[in-house]
Design an enzyme around this catalytic site. Structure first.
Site, PDB file in Angstrom:
ATOM      1  N   GLU A 199     -12.749  61.383 107.157  1.00  0.00           N
ATOM      2  CA  GLU A 199     -13.057  60.916 105.802  1.00  0.00           C
ATOM      3  C   GLU A 199     -12.892  62.061 104.800  1.00  0.00           C
ATOM      4  OE1 GLU A 199     -16.968  59.009 103.494  1.00  0.00           O
ATOM      5  OE2 GLU A 199     -17.174  60.043 105.425  1.00  0.00           O
ATOM      6  N   LYS A 232     -12.987  51.889 101.318  1.00  0.00           N
ATOM      7  CA  LYS A 232     -14.342  51.590 101.790  1.00  0.00           C
ATOM      8  C   LYS A 232     -14.992  50.561 100.881  1.00  0.00           C
ATOM      9  CE  LYS A 232     -18.586  53.950 103.247  1.00  0.00           C
ATOM     10  NZ  LYS A 232     -19.309  55.249 103.284  1.00  0.00           N
ATOM     11  N   CYS A 278     -17.010  55.954 107.717  1.00  0.00           N
ATOM     12  CA  CYS A 278     -18.358  56.506 107.844  1.00  0.00           C
ATOM     13  C   CYS A 278     -19.394  55.425 108.154  1.00  0.00           C
ATOM     14  CB  CYS A 278     -18.715  57.292 106.579  1.00  0.00           C
ATOM     15  SG  CYS A 278     -20.143  58.392 106.816  1.00  0.00           S
TER      16      CYS A 278
END
Length: 494
Positions: A251, A310, A360
């Site tokens: 990430e 995301k 994540c």
């Protein structure tokens, strides 16, 4: 503090030993057995609520202490504000077992079996409610203690992690009368072991070579302009030294907006990928003031460029809840104002595979992971847990990823900045992993899987059906039973 309240606090803290990195899954019934006994003995609903609160406070203070690390050590928040903020967060999380305790005593049924079932329903419901209310914080749902290698993991493809919470809590409560509880627990373990032998999904196609990069960039250097070129060169050299068809970076591994990265650098990465007929997926930032800013994974190489952004953002870390700008002003957390990506993302077609990417914290949400299944043949997670230092966060996150593989029958690839970078098979077992806080590359071969588990097809619906059935069975004819039985709480014999 009275003895029952102290026992609740200590039992809650001990519950963290059942999770990674300690992995004492066989110990998991005992803390919740203690909670069940304390709730039964509580004289009224208020006292049961207090016991639940102290159990939850001990549990979360011990289990998510890494929140203080992220706020103070790496976020730059003064200790006198980071400490109370962490305590306030854990206090808020403790309200879920507080409510469960109040409900248990307020509507405690007569009879041991119904009490045990009511306890299990409330514990599992609290885990599930915590998983979506106020954007959700399902971390440390007790079902995660039963990730592989626990035999109960065999139930994961059917009823998911919250279903495991239900089974574990029921087993714990029944152990209060061990002549009843031990046979039930043995039956569940044997059934779970048998289910582990079933192949819900099947491998398809040839294995694909993968390289998962762990750059180990210190968090305090990650967004430092003086370290920018050094970071780019480190990842380029790691990619060149470990060729693979599918290479995944962590990430925000490239800590700049995609359109501000040197074009020649991106061309070089694309060339390295095409040399092996594959693709590189990099964690970076995308967007602009008009469309919003995104935490993204972008593919480069043989396939057309694709982007996953995301969509489940972390409060305070990636967006600022209304009214809390003053709080965030006390910390130094860059890029804390992202926009959410599409809620129905498509799998990325890379290295000849359909891969369901998440970033994540997103892999904590099982029902969101299955949105691109059964089409995608494998899962991939890009993370940067450097925010949490050498804490429990990284092994706990790996345990969560193992549960996602067990639920979906899909292998998982995890590329992280500081750990835990790992390859997980379709059963939820770790095939290989890098040691944390080392600069290294994890290489291997992974096959995609096809087919669907019941959890892919129904998500948490199977769990919710069990939950409602359990609640109904626990509460049916409660008033009539109470008329000819001792008052709630009177039947407290072990």
């Amino acid at each position: 503090m009275r003895r029952p309240e102290l026992a609740a606090l200590l039992a809650g803290a001990a519950g963290v030993l059942c999770f990674a990195p300690f992995d004492l899954f066989w110990l998991a019934p005992l803390p919740w057995l203690a909670l069940f006994a304390l709730w039964r003995q509580a004289p009224d609903a208020r006292r049961a609520a207090l016991v639940g609160f102290l159990f939850g406070l001990g549990f979360f203070l011990a289990g998510v202490s890494w929140i203080y690390v992220s706020l103070s050590v790496f976020g730059g928040m003064p200790w006198w504000l980071a400490g109370p903020a962490t305590l306030l967060f854990c206090t808020a999380m403790a309200l879920y077992p507080t409510l469960a305790g109040w409900l248990f005593k307020r509507w405690q049924p007569a009879g041991f079996w119904r009490q045990a079932l009511w306890f299990a329903v409330l514990i599992a419901a609290a885990d599930w409610l915590r998983g979506w209310l106020f954007t959700g914080f399902p971390w440390l749902a007790i079902g995660y203690t039963q990730a592989p290698p626990s035999p109960l993991a065999g139930f994961a493809p059917l009823i998911g992690v919250y279903g495991l919470s239900l089974l574990l809590a029921l087993s714990a409560a029944l152990l209060l009368r061990w002549r009843v509880g031990l046979p039930v627990l043995a039956l569940l373990l044997a059934t779970g072991f048998g289910l582990r032998q079933l192949e819900w999904t099947q491998p398809v196609g040839e294995p694909v070579s993968v390289a998962l990069l762990q750059g180990n960039i210190p968090q305090d250097m990650k967004f430092n302009p003086d370290n920018f070129v050094r970071t780019l060169l480190r990842y380029r050299d790691m990619i060149a030294a470990h060729p693979a068809r599918l290479t995944i970076l962590p990430e925000t591994a490239l800590p700049a907006f995609l359109d501000r990265l040197p074009p020649e650098y991106l061309d070089e990465l694309s060339t390295l990928a095409r040399q092996h007929g594959g693709d590189i997926v990099v964690g970076t930032l995308t967007g602009n003031p008009e469309t919003g800013y995104y935490n993204s994974a972008v593919s480069l190489g043989s396939a057309p460029q694709q982007t996953y952004s995301k969509q489940h953002l972390v409060p305070f870390g990636e967006f600022i809840p209304a009214g809390f700008a003053w709080f965030m002003a006390q910390a130094n957390i860059p890029m804390s104002a992202f926009s959410a990506g599409p809620s129905r993302p498509a799998a990325l077609s890379v290295a000849g595979q359909l891969v369901a990417f998440n970033i994540c914290y997103e892999d904590v949400f099982g029902e969101e992971i299955i949105r691109t299944l059964p089409q995608a043949g494998m899962l991939a997670n890009l993370s940067n847990t450097a925010w949490f230092g050498r804490s429990l966060a990284q092994p706990q996150h790996l345990q969560i990823a193992r549960m996602r593989s067990a639920e979906t029958g899909r292998p998982s690839l995890r590329a992280t900045n500081t750990g835990m970078t790992a390859i997980i098979d379709a059963r939820g077992d770790v095939v290989s992993a890098l040691a944390p806080f080392e600069t290294a590359v994890l290489t291997g071969e992974v096959r995609a899987y096809q087919g669907s588990t019941p959890y892919i097809a129904w998500g948490n619906l199977g769990f919710l059906v069990l939950l409602l059935a359990g609640a109904g069975a626990a509460q049916i004819r409660r008033a009539a039973s109470a008329a000819g039985s001792p008052a709630p709480g009177a039947d407290a014999r072990p």
